[in-house]
Structures are given as structure tokens and as C-alpha cells.
Design an enzyme around this catalytic site. Sequence first.
Site, mmCIF file in Angstrom:
data_model
loop_
_atom_site.group_PDB
_atom_site.id
_atom_site.type_symbol
_atom_site.label_atom_id
_atom_site.label_comp_id
_atom_site.label_asym_id
_atom_site.label_seq_id
_atom_site.Cartn_x
_atom_site.Cartn_y
_atom_site.Cartn_z
ATOM 1 C CE LYS A 88 1.124 2.366 3.145
ATOM 2 N NZ LYS A 88 1.771 1.037 3.222
ATOM 3 C CE LYS A 93 -4.526 -4.520 -1.968
ATOM 4 N NZ LYS A 93 -3.354 -5.128 -1.301
ATOM 5 C CE LYS A 133 -1.316 4.186 -4.268
ATOM 6 N NZ LYS A 133 -0.282 3.261 -3.891
HETATM 7 P P1 AMP Z 1 -0.276 -3.433 -2.577
HETATM 8 O O1 AMP Z 1 -1.710 -3.745 -2.715
HETATM 9 O O2 AMP Z 1 -0.049 -2.044 -2.068
HETATM 10 O O3 AMP Z 1 0.510 -4.504 -1.863
HETATM 11 O O4 AMP Z 1 0.271 -3.390 -4.065
HETATM 12 C C1 AMP Z 1 0.523 -4.543 -4.814
HETATM 13 C C2 AMP Z 1 1.095 -4.178 -6.166
HETATM 14 O O5 AMP Z 1 0.130 -3.465 -6.943
HETATM 15 C C3 AMP Z 1 2.333 -3.284 -6.099
HETATM 16 O O6 AMP Z 1 3.250 -3.703 -7.100
HETATM 17 C C4 AMP Z 1 1.795 -1.920 -6.439
HETATM 18 O O7 AMP Z 1 2.774 -1.091 -7.021
HETATM 19 C C5 AMP Z 1 0.701 -2.259 -7.437
HETATM 20 N N1 AMP Z 1 -0.336 -1.219 -7.463
HETATM 21 C C6 AMP Z 1 -1.103 -0.821 -6.421
HETATM 22 N N2 AMP Z 1 -1.956 0.161 -6.803
HETATM 23 C C7 AMP Z 1 -1.714 0.388 -8.129
HETATM 24 C C8 AMP Z 1 -2.277 1.282 -9.100
HETATM 25 N N3 AMP Z 1 -3.264 2.129 -8.801
HETATM 26 N N4 AMP Z 1 -1.770 1.224 -10.366
HETATM 27 C C9 AMP Z 1 -0.783 0.351 -10.687
HETATM 28 N N5 AMP Z 1 -0.214 -0.496 -9.813
HETATM 29 C C10 AMP Z 1 -0.675 -0.493 -8.546
#
Ligand code: AMP
Length: 345
Positions: free
Chosen positions: A121, A208, A205
Site C-alpha cells: 500500500k 475492493k 486476489k
Molecule cells: P477488508 O475489506 O480489507 O477490511 O477485509 C475484510 C475481510 O475480508 C478480511 O478478513 C479479509 O481477509 C477478507 N478478504 C478480503 N479480500 C478477500 C479475498 N479476496 N478472499 C478472501 N478473503 C478476503
Amino acid sequence: MIDTTSYRGPDRVFSGIQPTGNLHLGNYLGALKKFVDLQEAGWDALYCVVDLHAITQPYDMQALPDQTRQIAAAMLASGLSPEKSTIFVQSSVPAHVELAWIFNCVARMGWVEKMTQFKDKGGDNSERVSLGLLAYPVLQAADILAYKATHVPVGEDQKQHLELSRNIAARFNQQFDAPGFFPEPEALIKGPGARVMSLKDGLKKMSKSDPSDLSRINLIDDADTIARKIKKAKTDLLGDMPADVAGLEGRPEVENLVGIYGALSGQSVAAVLDEFGGQGFGAFKPALADIAVAHLAPITADMRHYMADPAEIDRTLAAGAEKAHAVSDPILREVRSIMGFWGAG
Ligand code: AMP
Ligand code: TRP
């Protein structure tokens, strides 16, 4: 001999999701679905919208309140219940910030500089990123340990951050001569959906922040959009669906689609390939779209329903904050006392 270093408190789950942008299928399978499974298995659990993490990078302060409610709505729509789990917003409970500062003085620079997410990041221009972005995983450790949580359901990308939380807990216990005071929290990562990949690139991966909306299935996408995105999902020119797991070798896009199907249907990858092996993507993709829509449409509808009444979400979050505060406040009092702060008794 009694082991005085290990934690003997109750089991407790904590996890957080940032209020940044739209939630997608990766967030659902990697996080939300696991949260609900743990709740249903009877765990004492806290689920937090981590707005203090969201401000470590540029963000839209006008949009933040609704983005915060949207994550809460997604938690509720996925099946979390405010009676069974504690659902709240990070900035509304002061323990997170206080413990984060204390942990900033426990964690070592070398530990945080190693974090791959910071390097990704932050890029290589340290002038342009906030100090908060470097401290991000320290705040995450504070989130978890302010409740002495022992288990943390997250996607694969959070593995390194959880390792740091464990190191901070161990170092605190040792440095302040408080054996077993903080547990070393364990990441719950295993299971299908721990790493959902982009629909456009099987090696990246689902995220968002991917500029292409076609790369992800958003929780708010309607049925037609989901079907269109799956139809356009990248596959390869290596022929039909393989008949067994070995046949997925070197086919990351296909592996991802099969994994998503398995995670949604509750089947193993082998069972999915048993069913679809030898068939073309023209048969598999519509089946995948059907199961994705069947799973997500009720969640999307419920999310819209919750979002239509923001005042009700706010009441739920305020009640959650009170419950969370009641757990973290005595823990923070103990921390102050252990550390020798004036007036802490
Ligand atoms: P965040 O949106 O970064 O706050 O992520 C929220 C949760 O979603 C965290 O537990 C991440 O590890 C999980 N997460 C985000 N992207 C993925 C993905 N592509 N596959 C599986 N888990 C994800
Ligand atoms: N860093 C996590 C993510 O990006 C979000 C998060 C913040 C979190 N605090 C947490 C996850 C505590 C688990 C526990 O997904």
C-alpha cells in the site's frame, strides 16, 4: 510444573472489516460467512467496523458514516445477530486507540516495516504515506487484545498481521512481567473462500480497490450483473473442465471459479469436479451464476432493507458499543495498572 506463560482465559472471537468501498464475494466467503458460522456454533464474538483503519489512507469523510452503516448492514444481512454477537464501530470504543498507543511502544520498527501489506500500500515513497499506515497492524493487535480475543476469523491476506499480534501479545507479557495476561490470538483462515481471486486474473486476489469492477462480484450487484460478470470471467484455452483436482494445476482462473462454486455449495473442489469434469465452461458458468445469485440475492435484499432505516442501524451499533466497552474497559484498567500508570491502582 504449572505453565505460567500460557493464557487460561475464556475463548473469544474478534474480527473487523474496514468501511472502504463495496464488499465483495471475497469478503463474504473469507470473513462474513465465517463470522456467522462461528456465531451459530455458539462462540462469544465481537465484530467491528474498523473506521480507524480506514483513515490510514485518503478517504471521503462525507461518505464515511454511510459506508460504516453499510458494513453493519452487510453483517446483519449475512446473518449476524446483535443478540448473539457484539456488533459495533471501532471509533466508538476508546480502548482501541489507547491500547494501540501502548502497543506502538511495545512493537519494534523492524516488525512493522516487514509487513507486506504496508509495502504494497505504501509503495516506496515514505513521504507520501501516513505514519498511521505503518502502525495499522499495531492498531489491529489492539482491536483483538482489548478484548483478550483468542481467535480471529480472517482471509488469507491477514495471516502476517495476526503473526504480529501474537508477537506483540507475547512481548507485552514478557516485558511487563505479566505471564499469560494477553492470549496469543490464533487466525482462523482455513476453509474454502480464504483466498478468492479476481475474476480477471487468477493470480490476484479479489479486491475492493481493483479498478475493474468486472474483477469482483459485489454484495450489492443484482442478479443480471452477477451473471454477466461470471460469463465474462477469464478462463483459459486449455480445454474443458478437468475431472480431478490435479487437472487444476496451472489453471488458476479455473481453480478460482471451482473454489467459489464449492464454497457457495458447501462441496469440496473434488466433488464439484466430479459433477462438472469434462463439461465446457458454457455449462459450468451458468450453474455458477445460478448458485451465486441464489446465495447473494437474499443478502443483497436484506442489506437494502437495513440501509433503508439508518436510525435502526445506529441503535444497534450504539448498543454494541456499550457491550464492547463493558468488556474492554476492565482489561484496559488492568493494563494501566500493570504498566505503572499514575492513578491506576
Ligand atoms: P477488508 O475489506 O480489507 O477490511 O477485509 C475484510 C475481510 O475480508 C478480511 O478478513 C479479509 O481477509 C477478507 N478478504 C478480503 N479480500 C478477500 C479475498 N479476496 N478472499 C478472501 N478473503 C478476503
Ligand atoms: N486489517 C483487516 C483487513 O484489512 C481489518 C481488521 C482491522 C481486522 N482490525 C482487525 C481483522 C482485527 C481482524 C481483527 O481486513
